[in-house]
Design a protein around this motif. Structure first.
Motif, mmCIF file in Angstrom:
data_model
loop_
_atom_site.group_PDB
_atom_site.id
_atom_site.type_symbol
_atom_site.label_atom_id
_atom_site.label_comp_id
_atom_site.label_asym_id
_atom_site.label_seq_id
_atom_site.Cartn_x
_atom_site.Cartn_y
_atom_site.Cartn_z
ATOM 1 N N LYS A 111 -18.550 0.404 38.214
ATOM 2 C CA LYS A 111 -19.852 -0.108 37.782
ATOM 3 C C LYS A 111 -20.921 0.879 38.252
ATOM 4 O O LYS A 111 -20.934 1.262 39.412
ATOM 5 C CB LYS A 111 -20.113 -1.499 38.382
ATOM 6 C CG LYS A 111 -19.177 -2.582 37.870
ATOM 7 C CD LYS A 111 -19.390 -3.885 38.606
ATOM 8 C CE LYS A 111 -18.372 -4.937 38.159
ATOM 9 N NZ LYS A 111 -18.454 -6.157 38.966
ATOM 10 N N PHE A 112 -21.784 1.278 37.321
ATOM 11 C CA PHE A 112 -22.765 2.306 37.650
ATOM 12 C C PHE A 112 -24.155 1.715 37.868
ATOM 13 O O PHE A 112 -24.571 0.785 37.189
ATOM 14 C CB PHE A 112 -22.833 3.354 36.532
ATOM 15 C CG PHE A 112 -21.557 4.132 36.361
ATOM 16 C CD1 PHE A 112 -21.194 5.099 37.287
ATOM 17 C CD2 PHE A 112 -20.715 3.899 35.288
ATOM 18 C CE1 PHE A 112 -20.011 5.814 37.138
ATOM 19 C CE2 PHE A 112 -19.537 4.605 35.124
ATOM 20 C CZ PHE A 112 -19.196 5.570 36.058
ATOM 21 N N SER A 113 -24.858 2.286 38.846
ATOM 22 C CA SER A 113 -26.271 1.971 39.074
ATOM 23 C C SER A 113 -26.965 3.288 39.385
ATOM 24 O O SER A 113 -26.320 4.238 39.858
ATOM 25 C CB SER A 113 -26.443 1.001 40.253
ATOM 26 O OG SER A 113 -26.088 1.632 41.472
ATOM 27 N N ILE A 114 -28.267 3.382 39.114
ATOM 28 C CA ILE A 114 -28.988 4.650 39.301
ATOM 29 C C ILE A 114 -28.907 5.117 40.753
ATOM 30 O O ILE A 114 -28.567 6.274 41.035
ATOM 31 C CB ILE A 114 -30.468 4.504 38.853
ATOM 32 C CG1 ILE A 114 -30.533 4.279 37.348
ATOM 33 C CG2 ILE A 114 -31.274 5.752 39.243
ATOM 34 C CD1 ILE A 114 -31.902 3.963 36.804
ATOM 35 N N LEU A 115 -29.203 4.204 41.689
ATOM 36 C CA LEU A 115 -29.175 4.569 43.107
ATOM 37 C C LEU A 115 -27.763 4.956 43.538
ATOM 38 O O LEU A 115 -27.572 5.943 44.271
ATOM 39 C CB LEU A 115 -29.684 3.396 43.957
ATOM 40 C CG LEU A 115 -29.910 3.684 45.450
ATOM 41 C CD1 LEU A 115 -30.998 4.736 45.639
ATOM 42 C CD2 LEU A 115 -30.285 2.404 46.200
ATOM 43 N N GLY A 116 -26.774 4.216 43.057
ATOM 44 C CA GLY A 116 -25.381 4.518 43.388
ATOM 45 C C GLY A 116 -24.967 5.892 42.891
ATOM 46 O O GLY A 116 -24.286 6.640 43.595
ATOM 47 N N ILE A 117 -25.388 6.235 41.658
ATOM 48 C CA ILE A 117 -25.058 7.546 41.080
ATOM 49 C C ILE A 117 -25.712 8.670 41.888
ATOM 50 O O ILE A 117 -25.094 9.711 42.147
ATOM 51 C CB ILE A 117 -25.494 7.615 39.597
ATOM 52 C CG1 ILE A 117 -24.605 6.709 38.748
ATOM 53 C CG2 ILE A 117 -25.443 9.051 39.071
ATOM 54 C CD1 ILE A 117 -25.071 6.538 37.317
ATOM 55 N N VAL A 118 -26.966 8.469 42.311
ATOM 56 C CA VAL A 118 -27.679 9.480 43.102
ATOM 57 C C VAL A 118 -26.933 9.743 44.407
ATOM 58 O O VAL A 118 -26.663 10.895 44.766
ATOM 59 C CB VAL A 118 -29.133 9.029 43.390
ATOM 60 C CG1 VAL A 118 -29.784 9.942 44.429
ATOM 61 C CG2 VAL A 118 -29.951 9.022 42.111
ATOM 62 N N PHE A 119 -26.575 8.666 45.136
ATOM 63 C CA PHE A 119 -25.877 8.829 46.416
ATOM 64 C C PHE A 119 -24.492 9.431 46.219
ATOM 65 O O PHE A 119 -24.053 10.275 47.007
ATOM 66 C CB PHE A 119 -25.762 7.480 47.138
ATOM 67 C CG PHE A 119 -27.055 6.994 47.736
ATOM 68 C CD1 PHE A 119 -27.958 7.877 48.318
ATOM 69 C CD2 PHE A 119 -27.382 5.642 47.714
ATOM 70 C CE1 PHE A 119 -29.157 7.429 48.871
ATOM 71 C CE2 PHE A 119 -28.578 5.186 48.267
ATOM 72 C CZ PHE A 119 -29.463 6.081 48.853
ATOM 73 N N ALA A 120 -23.789 8.982 45.167
ATOM 74 C CA ALA A 120 -22.451 9.505 44.895
ATOM 75 C C ALA A 120 -22.505 10.998 44.559
ATOM 76 O O ALA A 120 -21.690 11.785 45.051
ATOM 77 C CB ALA A 120 -21.811 8.740 43.745
ATOM 78 N N THR A 121 -23.493 11.403 43.743
ATOM 79 C CA THR A 121 -23.649 12.817 43.362
ATOM 80 C C THR A 121 -23.964 13.679 44.573
ATOM 81 O O THR A 121 -23.349 14.742 44.782
ATOM 82 C CB THR A 121 -24.771 12.974 42.310
ATOM 83 O OG1 THR A 121 -24.474 12.145 41.184
ATOM 84 C CG2 THR A 121 -24.898 14.419 41.869
ATOM 85 N N LEU A 122 -24.918 13.230 45.397
ATOM 86 C CA LEU A 122 -25.263 13.969 46.614
ATOM 87 C C LEU A 122 -24.062 14.042 47.563
ATOM 88 O O LEU A 122 -23.793 15.080 48.173
ATOM 89 C CB LEU A 122 -26.452 13.310 47.323
ATOM 90 C CG LEU A 122 -27.810 13.454 46.634
ATOM 91 C CD1 LEU A 122 -28.851 12.569 47.305
ATOM 92 C CD2 LEU A 122 -28.274 14.914 46.653
ATOM 93 N N GLY A 123 -23.322 12.928 47.663
ATOM 94 C CA GLY A 123 -22.133 12.896 48.519
ATOM 95 C C GLY A 123 -21.093 13.908 48.083
ATOM 96 O O GLY A 123 -20.535 14.631 48.903
ATOM 97 N N VAL A 124 -20.838 13.973 46.775
ATOM 98 C CA VAL A 124 -19.846 14.914 46.242
ATOM 99 C C VAL A 124 -20.290 16.365 46.476
ATOM 100 O O VAL A 124 -19.493 17.202 46.923
ATOM 101 C CB VAL A 124 -19.616 14.658 44.737
ATOM 102 C CG1 VAL A 124 -18.830 15.806 44.097
ATOM 103 C CG2 VAL A 124 -18.882 13.343 44.525
#
Length: 274
Positions: A111-124
């Motif tokens: 399940k995608f959310s804007i904040l989740g995508i931002v943190f996931a992208t930075l994490g990767v």
């Protein structure tokens, strides 16, 4: 209930103590390094811990695992662009079944959310940088895994000590300096000893192989965790998950086969040289 970042701080503090004992017993000799040489590695480690934890908090487990799987292709891109390393097409193609396998395992929980995508992208991105630098710094500074981790562990611990108050309680209930039962303290110390061995193995694997190979170990661990949960604890395993595990393992086997063939080819070329 032990706070996450605080636990990481304890793990790295115990890692440094473990390395201090190792050098005192003559397992390795510390090499003099400038703090500025290790600083990027320590910073990227803290970033990777913070952003992956935020990703886990803001995303479902499936989304988090899917994002983690993207670390391997991002490492390939970073090493290709920044370090001029070339990867054969067959090695790149092994990433397809591995990523597909992780997706199949995570499909129903993505399940995608804007904040989740931002943190996931930075994490990767930060995790990929950290793993690339772990290998690059060992070669650049001519140090082994123990020598480099001996400097990075206390530096990262000090940085985490500064970061923790912004994310977690420090004193009182739920804080690192709060009341803890004896059993909780013993479990945290035991996990710290395990973390020492894990941290050392990460540096050793990356230093002696490559960040991509280390990620293959990670994907293999993911499959073993799911299979172990099913066989030992009777956790339910759906058809999609079984298919995902099979895809991932096939990708890992193909990668291992191609890497071993590459090594044999390189040895043959060395033997044939006059």
């Amino acid at each position: 209930g032990f706070p996450n970042l605080s636990l990481t701080l304890v793990h790295f503090a115990i890692t440094w103590l473990g390395l201090y004992l190792c050098q005192a017993l003559g397992a390795f000799s510390p090499k003099s390094l400038q703090p500025s040489q290790v600083l990027p590695l320590a910073l990227s480690f803290c970033g990777f811990v913070v952003f992956t934890n935020l990703s886990l908090q803001s995303n479902t487990i499936g989304t988090y695992q899917l994002a983690k799987a993207m670390t391997t292709p991002v490492i390939v891109v970073i090493q290709s662009l920044a370090y001029g390393k070339t990867f054969p097409l067959r090695i790149k193609l092994t990433l397809v079944p591995i990523t597909l396998g992780v997706f199949l395992n995570s499909y129903y929980d993505v399940k995608f959310s804007i904040l989740g995508i931002v943190f996931a992208t930075l994490g990767v991105l930060v995790t990929s940088l950290y793993q690339v630098w772990v290998g690059a710094k060992q070669h650049e500074l001519q140090v082994n895994s123990m020598q480099l981790l001996y400097y990075q562990a206390p530096m990262s611990s000090a940085m985490l000590l500064f970061i923790i108050p912004f994310f977690e309680p420090v004193f009182g209930e739920g804080g690192i300096f709060g009341p803890w039962t004896l059993s909780a303290v013993i479990m945290v110390l035991l996990s710290g000893i395990i973390a020492f061995m894990v941290n050392l193995s990460i540096y050793w694997i990356i230093g002696n192989t490559s960040p991509v190979t280390y990620n293959m170990f990670g994907h293999f661990k993911f499959c073993i965790t799911l299979l172990g949960g099913c066989l030992l604890f009777k956790d339910p395993l759906s058809f999609n998950q079984g298919l995902g595990i099979l895809c991932t393992l096939l990708g890992i086997l193909a990668y291992t086969h191609f890497k071993l063939s590459e090594q044999e080819s390189n040895k043959s070329k060395l033997v044939q040289r006059p």
